[in-house]
Design an enzyme around this catalytic site. Structure first.
Site, short mmCIF file in Angstrom:
data_model
loop_
_atom_site.label_atom_id
_atom_site.label_comp_id
_atom_site.label_asym_id
_atom_site.label_seq_id
_atom_site.Cartn_x
_atom_site.Cartn_y
_atom_site.Cartn_z
N CYS B 87 0.84 -1.20 0.00
CA CYS B 87 0.00 0.00 0.00
C CYS B 87 0.88 1.25 0.00
CB CYS B 87 -0.96 -0.05 1.19
SG CYS B 87 -2.36 1.07 1.03
N HIS B 195 -3.48 -5.68 0.94
CA HIS B 195 -2.85 -5.93 2.24
C HIS B 195 -2.86 -7.42 2.59
CE1 HIS B 195 -2.49 -1.77 3.85
NE2 HIS B 195 -3.49 -1.53 3.00
N GLU B 197 -1.21 -8.86 4.80
CA GLU B 197 -1.10 -9.03 6.26
C GLU B 197 -2.46 -8.94 6.95
OE1 GLU B 197 -0.65 -6.28 4.71
OE2 GLU B 197 -1.03 -4.52 5.96
#
Lengths: 83, 236
Positions: B87, B195, B197
């Site tokens: 990002c 993302h 994660e």
């Protein structure tokens, strides 16, 4: 010599300008209905020392290329006046 | 020994703890690295996390690239070390010249926070080596300036060199070529807007990001032996 520098950063043609489009869409509701092609950019002002205007311009162009603009999406217009 | 990941924290980063948590859950070790650090010695891999580095002042990533740690990250990447920009981290990597192109404001003028489908286009990267070519992964995006753009020559180069690693199935932001993530020529530096994660466990709604992060954690072994590019299979 001291120079007043104005760098106007604008989005290159074809790059999305949501602020410009949003402002333009809001105008008719305020009665401003003959305005088009609204674009939003940035104005960066500073003062610099340089031997002459030509040299000042060279430095500012380099500054724009390396930092103040992203040449992939932005253009810069530089105005230099002796203070 | 588990992979030690350095997660760079710029003033304004806000996804660093998510990365630390995800890496830890997947068997790696992660530590935060302040942006003023002048070395990344001791780390096997580096992540530039999401957020708003330096307030996104001037442009996203424009000032972060001058943070002292970035010189160390540059040397680390040049030596073949795995570097991942997520990002805002992707925006930093493009501004710093690690990756070509730029991220402009989303088409449609909206900040987008949604879980989207991504297709794995290349497995020749630190992030996708363990993924199945053509696999569709559900991973969240959360950005306003995620609309990838570059000139036609650059795009043709990315296509020809198999450097587009992930594409959106249903383009949410106007990115040229539906690009969600790209890699550098060597494959050790990868940037993506989604993302992973935030999708490493089914409790989060999707575990599809885990295969990407596992690839990344394993990339150190591949890069240190110089086999990253050689063992990977080109895909269309």
């Amino acid at each position: 010599m001291r120079f007043d520098v104005l760098v106007e950063v604008s989005l290159r043609p074809g790059i999305a300008d949501p602020q410009g489009s949003t402002i333009e869409r809001a105008l008719p509701s305020l009665g401003f209905d003959r305005i088009e092609a609204v674009h939003v950019g940035k104005a960066i002002r500073f003062i610099m020392e340089a031997p002459d205007e030509h040299s000042a311009r060279g430095t500012v162009e380099e500054l724009c290329k390396r930092f103040l603009t992203n040449p992939v999406i932005e253009d810069a217009s530089i105005t230099i006046t002796a203070s | 020994m588990s992979t030690r990941v350095g997660v760079v924290v710029f003033p304004g980063s806000n996804c660093e703890h998510d990365v630390v948590q995800a890496v830890g859950s997947l068997g790696g070790e992660a530590d935060l690295v302040w942006h003023g650090a002048t070395t990344v010695a001791g780390f096997d891999a580096i992540v530039l996390p999401g957020g708003f580095a330096h307030g996104d002042y001037l442009r996203p990533g424009a000032i972060a690239r001058f943070s002292p740690v970035m010189s160390a990250v540059r040397d680390f990447a040049d030596a073949g070390g795995p570097v991942l920009g997520i990002c805002n981290g992707f925006q930093v990597l493009t501004e710093a010249g690690f990756l070509p192109g730029a991220l402009q404001k989303n088409r449609g003028l909206k900040f987008i926070c949604a879980t989207v489908d991504l297709v794995v286009c290349s497995t020749r990267s630190a992030l996708t080596a363990a993924a199945e070519p053509g696999a569709v992964l559900r991973i969240p995006i959360n950005h306003f300036e995620g609309n990838y753009t570059c000139d036609e020559v650059t795009l043709a180069g990315l296509e020809a060199e198999d450097r587009i690693v992930l594409r959106y199935v249903d383009n949410p932001n106007g990115s040229v070529g539906d690009i969600a993530g790209i890699r550098n020529a060597a494959g050790n530096v990868v940037g993506l807007m989604p993302h992973p994660e935030r999708a490493y466990d089914v409790l989060l709604g999707s575990a599809d990001g885990a295969v990407l992060l596992r690839s990344f954690l394993a990339a150190t072994d591949r890069s240190s032996s110089g086999r990253l590019a050689a063992t990977a299979t080109p895909t269309g």
